[in-house]
Motif scaffolding. Structure first.
Motif, short mmCIF file in Angstrom:
data_model
loop_
_atom_site.label_atom_id
_atom_site.label_comp_id
_atom_site.label_asym_id
_atom_site.label_seq_id
_atom_site.Cartn_x
_atom_site.Cartn_y
_atom_site.Cartn_z
N TYR A 1 54.67 36.62 31.89
CA TYR A 1 53.93 36.58 30.63
C TYR A 1 54.85 36.78 29.43
N LYS A 2 55.80 37.70 29.55
CA LYS A 2 56.74 37.92 28.45
C LYS A 2 57.56 36.66 28.19
N GLY A 3 57.81 35.87 29.26
CA GLY A 3 58.57 34.65 29.09
C GLY A 3 57.88 33.60 28.24
N CYS A 4 56.56 33.69 28.09
CA CYS A 4 55.85 32.76 27.20
C CYS A 4 55.21 33.53 26.03
N TRP A 5 55.84 34.67 25.68
CA TRP A 5 55.50 35.44 24.49
C TRP A 5 54.08 36.02 24.52
N HIS A 6 53.55 36.25 25.70
CA HIS A 6 52.27 36.92 25.83
C HIS A 6 52.51 38.39 26.17
N THR A 7 51.60 39.25 25.72
CA THR A 7 51.61 40.66 26.09
C THR A 7 50.51 40.89 27.12
N LEU A 8 50.88 41.37 28.29
CA LEU A 8 49.90 41.65 29.33
C LEU A 8 49.17 42.94 28.99
N CYS A 9 47.85 42.86 28.83
CA CYS A 9 47.04 44.00 28.39
C CYS A 9 46.34 44.70 29.54
N LYS A 10 45.75 43.93 30.45
CA LYS A 10 44.95 44.51 31.52
C LYS A 10 45.21 43.79 32.83
N VAL A 11 45.13 44.55 33.91
CA VAL A 11 45.22 44.00 35.27
C VAL A 11 44.00 44.49 36.03
N LYS A 12 43.29 43.56 36.67
CA LYS A 12 42.11 43.91 37.47
C LYS A 12 42.37 43.46 38.91
N ILE A 13 42.18 44.37 39.84
CA ILE A 13 42.51 44.09 41.23
C ILE A 13 41.29 44.34 42.10
N GLY A 14 40.99 43.39 42.96
CA GLY A 14 39.86 43.52 43.86
C GLY A 14 40.26 44.06 45.22
N GLN A 15 39.27 44.14 46.11
CA GLN A 15 39.50 44.60 47.47
C GLN A 15 39.85 43.41 48.38
N TYR A 16 40.33 43.72 49.58
CA TYR A 16 40.60 42.68 50.57
C TYR A 16 39.32 41.90 50.86
N VAL A 17 39.47 40.59 51.03
CA VAL A 17 38.34 39.69 51.28
C VAL A 17 38.19 39.46 52.78
N SER A 18 36.96 39.44 53.26
CA SER A 18 36.67 39.22 54.67
C SER A 18 37.21 37.86 55.13
N HIS A 19 37.63 37.80 56.39
CA HIS A 19 38.07 36.53 56.98
C HIS A 19 36.91 35.76 57.61
N ASP A 20 35.72 36.34 57.62
CA ASP A 20 34.56 35.68 58.20
C ASP A 20 33.96 34.71 57.19
N PRO A 21 34.06 33.38 57.41
CA PRO A 21 33.53 32.42 56.44
C PRO A 21 32.01 32.47 56.31
N HIS A 22 31.32 33.13 57.25
CA HIS A 22 29.87 33.24 57.20
C HIS A 22 29.40 34.60 56.68
N SER A 23 30.33 35.39 56.17
CA SER A 23 29.99 36.72 55.68
C SER A 23 29.07 36.63 54.46
N VAL A 24 28.08 37.52 54.41
CA VAL A 24 27.19 37.57 53.26
C VAL A 24 27.66 38.62 52.25
N GLU A 25 28.82 39.20 52.48
CA GLU A 25 29.39 40.14 51.52
C GLU A 25 29.76 39.41 50.23
#
Length: 349
Positions: free
Chosen positions: A232-256
């Motif tokens: 981001y600094k390389g294109c003159w942007h300032t990184l303000c926030k980072v949002k991180i989720g949880q691991y995603v299920s490997h079950d393609p039929h999961s209703v989660e």
């Protein structure tokens, strides 16, 4: 193509691919990278909510938007829509692997496939991604992406990356999103974080080569975030926030539902050491989720119930409660005065 520019092709893909490709060749990076808001950096982002083939209203709105945002304006739109000899764009093949293909090689093949789909510069996202939908529904959209082979944006690339890594149980996936600032405007971007063999990396789509794929070589989540911060600094942007989720299920039929924002980290509020501790805590939270059994999918549950009439019905599935989000604090007002030579334009990632 008809006189009004509408495609008459099965699935709405072939001529639309050629049309979008022609736009991309002359695009000057006027569009935003956002996925969370209808406006990102002051530029609107439209979503095709009518499915494919694209309906007339959405199609005309896309062309009006192109005419507004492109330097050549209406002339570009007219040239493409009046063309009768648009080239046929090749359809990329979904990657396949030999049993001996390593995890890093498979991830590189997936990223190559995502790149071959190309970035969507039209300002209209072709596939509607509702983050609140269950994983099984999002995987159906990913299948449609592989069938239509249309250009995509960053959020679509995350869903596609999850779909293409579902059969790789040794690879854990999690959403990793960013909010950056340049010249008073904010910009949003998201990639798919990956973890395997004690190393972190990322898959994704962006105009910027260094804001998408990261090889599986970062020892900690902190190192991966710092890598994106430097980009981001390389294109003159300032990184303000980072949002991180949880691991995603490997079950393609999961209703989660995908947990998109398990940790919300305000980089303006946190010191480097505090950020490191928060990222270590998030890494531990993700490991704990692996230890918890995921709720069975409805398809598997239905198959089990059909096995024997003497089978005792299983107890109702309890929804696993989510860990409370931990915002890092109120965001400070960012006072940044852009230099004079940058105030006249926006650099969008």
């Amino acid at each position: 193509m008809t006189s009004n520019g509408l495609c008459q092709l099965p699935g709405g893909g072939g001529m639309l691919r050629a049309t979008v490709s022609s736009m991309e060749e002359r695009d000057e990076e006027q569009e935003d990278e956002g996925e969370e808001e209808l406006r990102d950096g002051g530029v609107p982002l439209y979503v095709n909510r009518g499915g494919l083939p694209v309906d007339k209203e959405t199609w005309e709105r896309m062309w009006r938007h192109v005419a507004r945002i492109h330097p050549n304006g209406e002339a570009l739109a007219k040239d493409i829509r009046d063309a009768t000899d648009l080239p046929k764009i090749p359809i990329p093949s979904v990657p396949t692997y030999q049993p001996t293909t390593t995890i890093p090689q498979r991830l590189e093949a997936i990223q190559k496939y995502i790149r071959e789909l190309q970035y969507n510069h039209t300002g209209t996202q072709f596939f509607e991604i509702k983050k609140s939908r269950p994983l099984t529904a999002l995987m159906d959209i990913a299948k449609e992406m592989t069938r239509e082979a249309l250009p995509i944006k960053c959020l679509e690339a995350v869903i596609l990356g999850i779909y293409l890594t579902n059969n790789m149980p040794g690879v854990e996936r999690f959403p990793l999103s960013f909010k950056s600032q340049f010249s008073g405007n904010h910009f949003h971007h998201i990639v798919l974080g990956v973890h395997s063999g004690g190393r972190f990396g990322a898959l994704g789509m962006s105009r910027r080569e260094d804001l998408m794929f990261k090889p599986l070589e970062f020892r900690t989540l902190m190192e991966l975030v710092q890598e994106f911060d430097g980009a981001y600094k390389g294109c003159w942007h300032t990184l303000c926030k980072v949002k991180i989720g949880q691991y995603v299920s490997h079950d393609p039929h999961s209703v989660e539902q995908i947990e998109w924002k398990h940790s919300i980290l305000d980089l303006d509020k946190l010191t480097k050491e505090e950020l490191r501790k928060e990222l270590e805590r998030h890494t531990r939270d993700m490991r704990l989720k692996i230890a918890k059994p995921a709720p069975p999918s409805p398809i598997k549950d239905r198959r089990n119930s059909m096995g024997s009439p003497l089978r005792v019905p299983s107890s109702p599935i309890r929804r696993i409660s989510r860990v409370e989000r931990r915002p890092s604090g109120e965001k400070k007002v960012l006072e940044q005065t852009p230099s004079a030579d940058m105030s006249g334009y926006q650099i969008r990632v």
